[in-house]
Design an enzyme around this catalytic site. Sequence first.
Site, short mmCIF file in Angstrom:
data_model
loop_
_atom_site.label_atom_id
_atom_site.label_comp_id
_atom_site.label_asym_id
_atom_site.label_seq_id
_atom_site.Cartn_x
_atom_site.Cartn_y
_atom_site.Cartn_z
CD GLU A 44 4.43 -8.71 9.61
OE1 GLU A 44 5.12 -7.69 9.59
OE2 GLU A 44 4.88 -9.81 9.27
CG ASP A 118 2.43 2.29 3.97
OD1 ASP A 118 3.65 2.05 3.97
OD2 ASP A 118 1.62 1.71 3.23
N1 SAH Z 1 6.46 -4.96 7.65
C1 SAH Z 1 7.49 -4.79 6.64
C2 SAH Z 1 7.07 -3.81 5.53
C3 SAH Z 1 6.72 -2.41 5.99
S1 SAH Z 1 6.19 -1.34 4.66
C4 SAH Z 1 8.78 -4.34 7.31
O1 SAH Z 1 8.73 -3.88 8.45
O2 SAH Z 1 9.84 -4.45 6.68
C5 SAH Z 1 4.43 -1.43 4.86
C6 SAH Z 1 3.82 -2.54 4.01
O3 SAH Z 1 2.43 -2.61 4.31
C7 SAH Z 1 3.93 -2.31 2.50
O4 SAH Z 1 4.51 -3.44 1.90
C8 SAH Z 1 2.48 -2.07 2.05
O5 SAH Z 1 2.23 -2.57 0.74
C9 SAH Z 1 1.69 -2.84 3.11
N2 SAH Z 1 0.34 -2.32 3.37
C10 SAH Z 1 0.02 -1.03 3.64
N3 SAH Z 1 -1.31 -0.89 3.82
C11 SAH Z 1 -1.85 -2.12 3.66
C12 SAH Z 1 -3.19 -2.63 3.71
N4 SAH Z 1 -4.22 -1.82 3.94
N5 SAH Z 1 -3.38 -3.95 3.50
C13 SAH Z 1 -2.33 -4.77 3.23
N6 SAH Z 1 -1.04 -4.35 3.17
C14 SAH Z 1 -0.80 -3.04 3.38
#
Ligand code: SAH
Length: 211
Positions: A44, A118
């Site tokens: 994930e 995001d």
């Molecule tokens: N999957 C979780 C969080 C969603 S928010 C849920 O559904 O509740 C998106 C998360 O992805 C954030 O915590 C952000 O820090 C992480 N994220 C975004 N781009 C990323 C990247 N390139 N590598 C690692 N993590 C990333």
Amino acid sequence: MRVRHKPWAKDKLLAHPEYVVQNPEHYASRWKQLFQMEAPIHLEIGVGKGKFIAESAQNNPDICFIGIEQSASIIVDALEKCLELELPNLKLLNVDAKLLSDYFGENELSRLYLNFSDPWPKKRHEKRRLTYKDFLAQYKKVLEPHGEIHLKTDNQGLFEYSLESFSSFGLTLQNISLDLHKSTLTSNVMTEYEEKFSSKGHRIYRCEAQF
Ligand code: SAH
């Protein structure tokens, strides 16, 4: 996600090498040895506070799970869940997914989950979206030949963009849902964002894409 900065987070992650792998490049093509399990690996990206991956690992002891999250202050909550539930089939990496193909060997993974990534709605930020073609090229390398990407989001723009991006890259789409919580899916593990947004009445979009 609004994050409370936790200056102690990095030390806490370092103190738990049994869950948080510090030098993932070292294990490229050798993750199964690290888990000491001959089992499929599901990854994930952006695990957030880890509800989805911890519950998935708990429900599926015959699958190895690896969770990536770039923020130490957030992934430390995922670590807490590992410590509480004792999950031998779960590892966490506090890294950026940009360098994914340094961390995994070719064909090493069976499935990838992208949950509430995001959306980066501005066109000039397109390359940052986790379903941008350069990311798909990396996923293709590390996933097995018919490996799958499972995506969930409440963001219609990101969903439509992702369907298009998958399709132009040659992936096949299946099990598309435009309102997941109104469909008859039986085994849905909710993420933190999913709980929050669906309780506010947002629709949840989901799809599976296969190479
Ligand atoms: N999957 C979780 C969080 C969603 S928010 C849920 O559904 O509740 C998106 C998360 O992805 C954030 O915590 C952000 O820090 C992480 N994220 C975004 N781009 C990323 C990247 N390139 N590598 C690692 N993590 C990333």
